[in-house]
Design a protein around this motif. Structure first.
Motif, PDB file in Angstrom:
ATOM      1  N   VAL A 128     -16.713   2.027   4.472  1.00 14.58           N
ATOM      2  CA  VAL A 128     -16.747   1.137   3.395  1.00 14.58           C
ATOM      3  C   VAL A 128     -18.281   0.769   3.270  1.00 14.58           C
ATOM      4  N   TRP A 185     -17.339  -5.833   0.680  1.00 11.99           N
ATOM      5  CA  TRP A 185     -16.055  -5.526   0.003  1.00 11.99           C
ATOM      6  C   TRP A 185     -16.132  -5.611  -1.593  1.00 11.99           C
ATOM      7  N   LEU A 189      -9.239  -4.948   7.634  1.00 10.19           N
ATOM      8  CA  LEU A 189     -10.199  -4.052   7.643  1.00 10.19           C
ATOM      9  C   LEU A 189     -11.351  -4.875   6.720  1.00 10.19           C
ATOM     10  N   ARG A 190     -10.659  -5.578   5.622  1.00  7.38           N
ATOM     11  CA  ARG A 190     -11.459  -6.451   4.869  1.00  7.38           C
ATOM     12  C   ARG A 190     -11.985  -7.679   5.793  1.00  7.38           C
ATOM     13  N   TYR A 241     -11.250   4.507   4.969  1.00  2.29           N
ATOM     14  CA  TYR A 241     -10.878   3.128   5.623  1.00  2.29           C
ATOM     15  C   TYR A 241     -11.256   2.724   6.925  1.00  2.29           C
ATOM     16  N   PHE A 262      -6.047  -1.487   6.685  1.00  2.00           N
ATOM     17  CA  PHE A 262      -6.398  -1.794   4.893  1.00  2.00           C
ATOM     18  C   PHE A 262      -5.178  -2.725   4.553  1.00  2.00           C
ATOM     19  N   SER A 285       0.798  -1.193  -0.019  1.00  2.00           N
ATOM     20  CA  SER A 285       0.180   0.049   0.063  1.00  2.00           C
ATOM     21  C   SER A 285       0.929   1.285  -0.025  1.00  2.00           C
ATOM     22  N   ARG A 296     -10.206   7.504  -2.459  1.00  2.00           N
ATOM     23  CA  ARG A 296      -9.465   6.372  -2.059  1.00  2.00           C
ATOM     24  C   ARG A 296      -7.760   6.908  -2.321  1.00  2.00           C
TER      25      ARG A 296
END
Length: 418
Positions: free
Chosen positions: A403, A367, A358-359, A398, A353, A304, A384
């Motif tokens: 989300v 998602w 987070l997912r 995030y 993230f 990321s 984003r």
């Protein structure tokens, strides 16, 4: 017996991005700083190299921007990653990203900081001990090639990377820890064909022959007319990959045509470097007379592209709070506690993230809708990217609640209309 270097207002261990921003910012306050670095510059370090407006702002505030811009790296206007594509947002006077080889960037930062009158800088110097003497003083033992030295200060700052000796010596607790996610490798090439629009590019792939259902490659135009070319696989494939790095690096790139066509037309000018030893952790940011900045306090997988920004922002946040010791007369410990709170607020959304925490907190269908809407709605894509570069607070995007709202169709205004 160790020779005395002297007493300082603060000792900063590590002199790359986090250490240089910290030392320069505190020097602006008139503090006397001892800056200690184990390496001798120029020397590379493993890094994604790419940094954004948040890092540029920190450099600017610390008086380090001019030598960075003088390097002449191309200004990248777009981010095109597998999950998001958008231009970099305007953030103050910056609407671009830079990619600079770390031996070049870190040398420019260090040479600028060491020239400051109230900074004493040591290179090729290894910290061997950090000892608490009393409530107002730390002793730091430093080993050079020929001698051992002793320095003292009321504040010790660890900017010495994920394996921080300062963190170990002060007993900094680990607040969160997540196993490694990927292994990443890179090289530099010359004469890589580019369209007129330079961008930071990444593409998704796979490499089932070594057990990687997920792989990715990236191209970042960098200084001296070079391009950084990287390739990574999910961590379970790391043992197989490392057995023949050169073979697997090239074989993996061949599986991603968008990368390979350009790479094959270029000239490789550097060895392949990389690692799979990429832990994800959040350490406590401060304690009695100590603080951690950059990777010493938080390390996460580079996919990321947060590492350089985290280093610069955390250093500046610490300097802001320490400035209040002088301007408002607050207690040093209170300033350090405020820094720790602000750092966590700043880092946690992107940490969640990056590590996929987070997912994991969300249903798959939510998602998937969030990702699909990102591809369909350029305003959400811009939002984003703005969160990724910290032009807006990442919690704007995030968090689980955000989300869900965005996946369910919440209207997203263009950033310039906000």
């Amino acid at each position: 017996m160790a020779k005395q270097i002297g007493r300082f207002d603060a000792i900063v261990v590590g002199a790359r991005i986090a250490g240089c921003v910290t030392a320069a910012a505190l020097a602006q306050l008139g503090w006397s700083i001892l800056l200690i670095e184990r390496a001798r510059f120029p020397r590379p370090t493993l890094s994604t190299h790419l940094f954004f407006s948040d890092t540029l702002h920190a450099f600017q505030r610390a008086g380090l921007l001019e030598p960075v811009l003088r390097i002449g790296a191309p200004r990248l206007r777009w981010l095109r990653f597998p999950y998001v594509a958008a231009p970099f947002p305007e953030s103050g006077e910056f609407d671009f990203a830079l990619c600079i080889r770390r031996d070049v960037l870190d040398t420019a930062l260090f040479e600028t900081v060491r020239s400051l009158s109230n900074v004493t800088a040591l290179t090729s110097a290894r910290v061997t001990a950090v000892r608490r003497v009393d409530d107002r003083r730390w002793d730091v033992v430093v080993e050079t090639t020929s001698e051992e030295w002793l320095a003292s200060a009321p504040l010790v700052i660890g900017a010495d990377g994920k394996d921080s000796i300062v963190a170990r010596q002060v007993g900094a607790p680990v607040l969160q820890e997540i196993p490694p996610l990927f292994a990443w490798y890179y090289t530099y090439v010359d004469d890589l064909p580019w369209d007129s629009d330079l961008a930071a590019l990444a593409y998704r792939g796979d490499y089932p022959e070594i057990g990687a259902e997920y792989a990715a490659a990236f191209l970042f135009p960098c200084d001296a007319g070079l391009t950084l070319v990287g390739y990574g696989v999910e961590h379970r494939a790391f043992p197989a990959f490392r057995r023949d790095v050169t073979h697997h690096f090239f074989a993996g790139l061949r599986r991603i045509p968008e990368i390979w066509e350009r790479f094959a037309a270029a000239r490789q000018v550097a060895p392949i470097r990389g690692t799979g030893h990429l832990p994800n952790f959040l350490r406590q940011a401060s304690g009695t007379g100590w603080a951690l900045v950059g990777d010493a306090g938080c390390h996460q997988d580079p996919h990321s592209v947060q590492g350089m920004g985290n280093a610069a922002r955390s250093a500046w946040l610490l300097a802001e709070e320490l400035a209040r010791v002088q301007t408002e007369g607050i207690d040093l410990q209170q300033a350090l506690a405020r820094y720790a709170s602000r750092r966590d607020d700043d880092l946690l959304p992107m940490f969640a993230f990056t590590t996929f925490e987070l997912r994991r907190r969300l249903p798959d269908d939510i998602w998937e809708r969030f990702e699909a809407r990102t591809r369909e709605d350029p305003h959400l894509a811009s939002l984003r990217v703005a969160a990724m570069v910290h032009a807006i607070h990442p919690a704007t995007v995030y968090t689980p609640e955000r989300v869900v709202s965005l996946a369910n169709g919440e209207a997203v205004l263009p950033l310039h209309s906000a």
